[in-house]
Design a protein around this motif. Sequence first.
Motif, PDB file in Angstrom:
ATOM      1  N   ILE A 104       0.826  -1.207   0.000  1.00  0.00           N
ATOM      2  CA  ILE A 104       0.000   0.000   0.000  1.00  0.00           C
ATOM      3  C   ILE A 104       0.860   1.257   0.000  1.00  0.00           C
ATOM      4  O   ILE A 104       0.339   2.359  -0.172  1.00  0.00           O
ATOM      5  N   ILE A 105       2.167   1.108   0.191  1.00  0.00           N
ATOM      6  CA  ILE A 105       3.085   2.241   0.229  1.00  0.00           C
ATOM      7  C   ILE A 105       3.913   2.305  -1.046  1.00  0.00           C
ATOM      8  O   ILE A 105       4.111   3.362  -1.633  1.00  0.00           O
ATOM      9  N   GLY A 106       4.390   1.168  -1.505  1.00  0.00           N
ATOM     10  CA  GLY A 106       5.237   1.135  -2.688  1.00  0.00           C
ATOM     11  C   GLY A 106       5.710  -0.281  -2.964  1.00  0.00           C
ATOM     12  O   GLY A 106       5.262  -1.240  -2.336  1.00  0.00           O
ATOM     13  N   SER A 107       6.615  -0.399  -3.913  1.00  0.00           N
ATOM     14  CA  SER A 107       7.125  -1.718  -4.271  1.00  0.00           C
ATOM     15  C   SER A 107       7.944  -2.288  -3.126  1.00  0.00           C
ATOM     16  O   SER A 107       8.859  -1.631  -2.632  1.00  0.00           O
ATOM     17  N   PRO A 108       7.651  -3.523  -2.683  1.00  0.00           N
ATOM     18  CA  PRO A 108       8.322  -4.083  -1.509  1.00  0.00           C
ATOM     19  C   PRO A 108       9.618  -4.800  -1.812  1.00  0.00           C
ATOM     20  O   PRO A 108      10.237  -5.363  -0.901  1.00  0.00           O
ATOM     21  N   MET A 109      10.047  -4.827  -3.048  1.00  0.00           N
ATOM     22  CA  MET A 109      11.292  -5.514  -3.383  1.00  0.00           C
ATOM     23  C   MET A 109      11.924  -4.895  -4.620  1.00  0.00           C
ATOM     24  O   MET A 109      11.249  -4.251  -5.430  1.00  0.00           O
ATOM     25  N   ALA A 110      13.233  -5.065  -4.757  1.00  0.00           N
ATOM     26  CA  ALA A 110      13.956  -4.547  -5.922  1.00  0.00           C
ATOM     27  C   ALA A 110      13.715  -5.478  -7.105  1.00  0.00           C
ATOM     28  O   ALA A 110      14.027  -6.671  -7.041  1.00  0.00           O
ATOM     29  N   HIS A 111      13.196  -4.936  -8.194  1.00  0.00           N
ATOM     30  CA  HIS A 111      12.792  -5.743  -9.333  1.00  0.00           C
ATOM     31  C   HIS A 111      13.888  -6.685  -9.841  1.00  0.00           C
ATOM     32  O   HIS A 111      13.654  -7.881 -10.012  1.00  0.00           O
ATOM     33  N   PRO A 112      15.106  -6.190 -10.105  1.00  0.00           N
ATOM     34  CA  PRO A 112      16.114  -7.100 -10.669  1.00  0.00           C
ATOM     35  C   PRO A 112      16.696  -8.089  -9.669  1.00  0.00           C
ATOM     36  O   PRO A 112      17.542  -8.902 -10.039  1.00  0.00           O
ATOM     37  N   SER A 113      16.232  -8.043  -8.415  1.00  0.00           N
ATOM     38  CA  SER A 113      16.752  -8.985  -7.419  1.00  0.00           C
ATOM     39  C   SER A 113      15.867 -10.221  -7.258  1.00  0.00           C
ATOM     40  O   SER A 113      16.234 -11.145  -6.541  1.00  0.00           O
ATOM     41  N   VAL A 114      14.710 -10.274  -7.936  1.00  0.00           N
ATOM     42  CA  VAL A 114      13.713 -11.285  -7.581  1.00  0.00           C
ATOM     43  C   VAL A 114      13.913 -12.618  -8.305  1.00  0.00           C
ATOM     44  O   VAL A 114      14.511 -12.694  -9.381  1.00  0.00           O
ATOM     45  N   MET A 115      13.371 -13.661  -7.655  1.00  0.00           N
ATOM     46  CA  MET A 115      13.193 -14.969  -8.278  1.00  0.00           C
ATOM     47  C   MET A 115      11.723 -15.369  -8.073  1.00  0.00           C
ATOM     48  O   MET A 115      11.183 -15.223  -6.981  1.00  0.00           O
ATOM     49  N   MET A 116      11.087 -15.843  -9.143  1.00  0.00           N
ATOM     50  CA  MET A 116       9.660 -16.156  -9.126  1.00  0.00           C
ATOM     51  C   MET A 116       9.428 -17.638  -9.426  1.00  0.00           C
ATOM     52  O   MET A 116      10.198 -18.254 -10.162  1.00  0.00           O
ATOM     53  N   ARG A 117       8.338 -18.166  -8.899  1.00  0.00           N
ATOM     54  CA  ARG A 117       7.988 -19.570  -9.083  1.00  0.00           C
ATOM     55  C   ARG A 117       7.204 -19.732 -10.388  1.00  0.00           C
ATOM     56  O   ARG A 117       6.080 -19.254 -10.526  1.00  0.00           O
ATOM     57  N   MET A 118       7.792 -20.434 -11.354  1.00  0.00           N
ATOM     58  CA  MET A 118       7.201 -20.563 -12.683  1.00  0.00           C
ATOM     59  C   MET A 118       5.892 -21.354 -12.663  1.00  0.00           C
ATOM     60  O   MET A 118       4.961 -21.062 -13.414  1.00  0.00           O
ATOM     61  N   GLU A 119       5.783 -22.333 -11.795  1.00  0.00           N
ATOM     62  CA  GLU A 119       4.575 -23.151 -11.729  1.00  0.00           C
ATOM     63  C   GLU A 119       3.346 -22.294 -11.461  1.00  0.00           C
ATOM     64  O   GLU A 119       2.300 -22.460 -12.098  1.00  0.00           O
TER      65      GLU A 119
END
Length: 330
Positions: free
Chosen positions: A146-161
């Motif tokens: 509700i305030i802003g992006s909670p993580m740095a975009h180029p630092s993330v890993m996402m679950r493909m499933e």
Amino acid sequence: MRISIIMSIYNEPIEWIDLSIKSILKQSYKYFEFIIINDNPAREENKNLLIRYSLSDSRIKIIKNESNIGLTKSLNKGIEIAKGDYIARMDADDVAEKDRLLTQLNFMERNPDVIVCGSYIRFLGVKNKINKDYRITTEETKDYLIIGSPMAHPSVMMRMESIKEHNLRYDESITSSQDYYFWYTLCKYGKITNIPKVLLNYRLSEKQISVKDNNTQKVNAINLRKRIIHDYFNNKELDNFVNDFCLNREFSFTKFRLISRQIVDNNNDSRVKQQIKLLLFTFLISQPINLKNNYGLIFNRNVWNVGFGYKYTLRVFFNNLIKPRYPQLL
């Protein structure tokens, strides 16, 4: 194939792109495909560098856009062809720590309910320091939206499933801050969080698009916060109110204290209800600058902890005072 790394390159200094690619190829974890989208096909430097790397390492897969389509659409193209169990983001001007992929992979394997994880970052360039402001519990990270992006975009890993199961993609109507709303979309299907360790060196420079288009990003972020807050409350009638007040960056400190005290006293007067709405959206959406150094004085110390950062204090304010009472204000 365990991990697919997705990077889009455009007009970054070629030496930065080179360092970024090398930092991925030198990872301690080796089982990945590296998808690089060339979103500036007319630039010869991009073409020559990518040809050299693709000939030297079979893990690199080059996508050449016919013309410049922007980061959002390029990332979606990368997701479409990715074959990994996980997707890791990388920007063309950042440098990954050697154990980044291994650390995030192990974390995701140990936490199957987490759909995306980021990390602490170290700034490079004009501001050399470590950013530890990112929340590290799933509850706090979600609330931070509700305030802003909670993580740095180029630092993330996402679950493909999960991405495939729910057919999730970046919203292509959003040309900047596209990651912010994507995290909000992802958190509906799993937990989001950050690893409290520096895994990425994040470059800050006057040459970056994020600096040049700072005003555009701020407007986009405001609009995204409006969408997220509307989803929280499921009340579309607030649109006119938001439009009237969301860009207002001034708010009387005396008036703020008065309204705040009335919130604490649970005053049900209709006039106060309207004032609380103004407080909520002015404070959370516009983030008034004249309150930044005074938040510790608004309530007693049992409510406020001045040791928290400004933005984190906003989250505490929202969860403990506004959110529980908001249904009474409709």
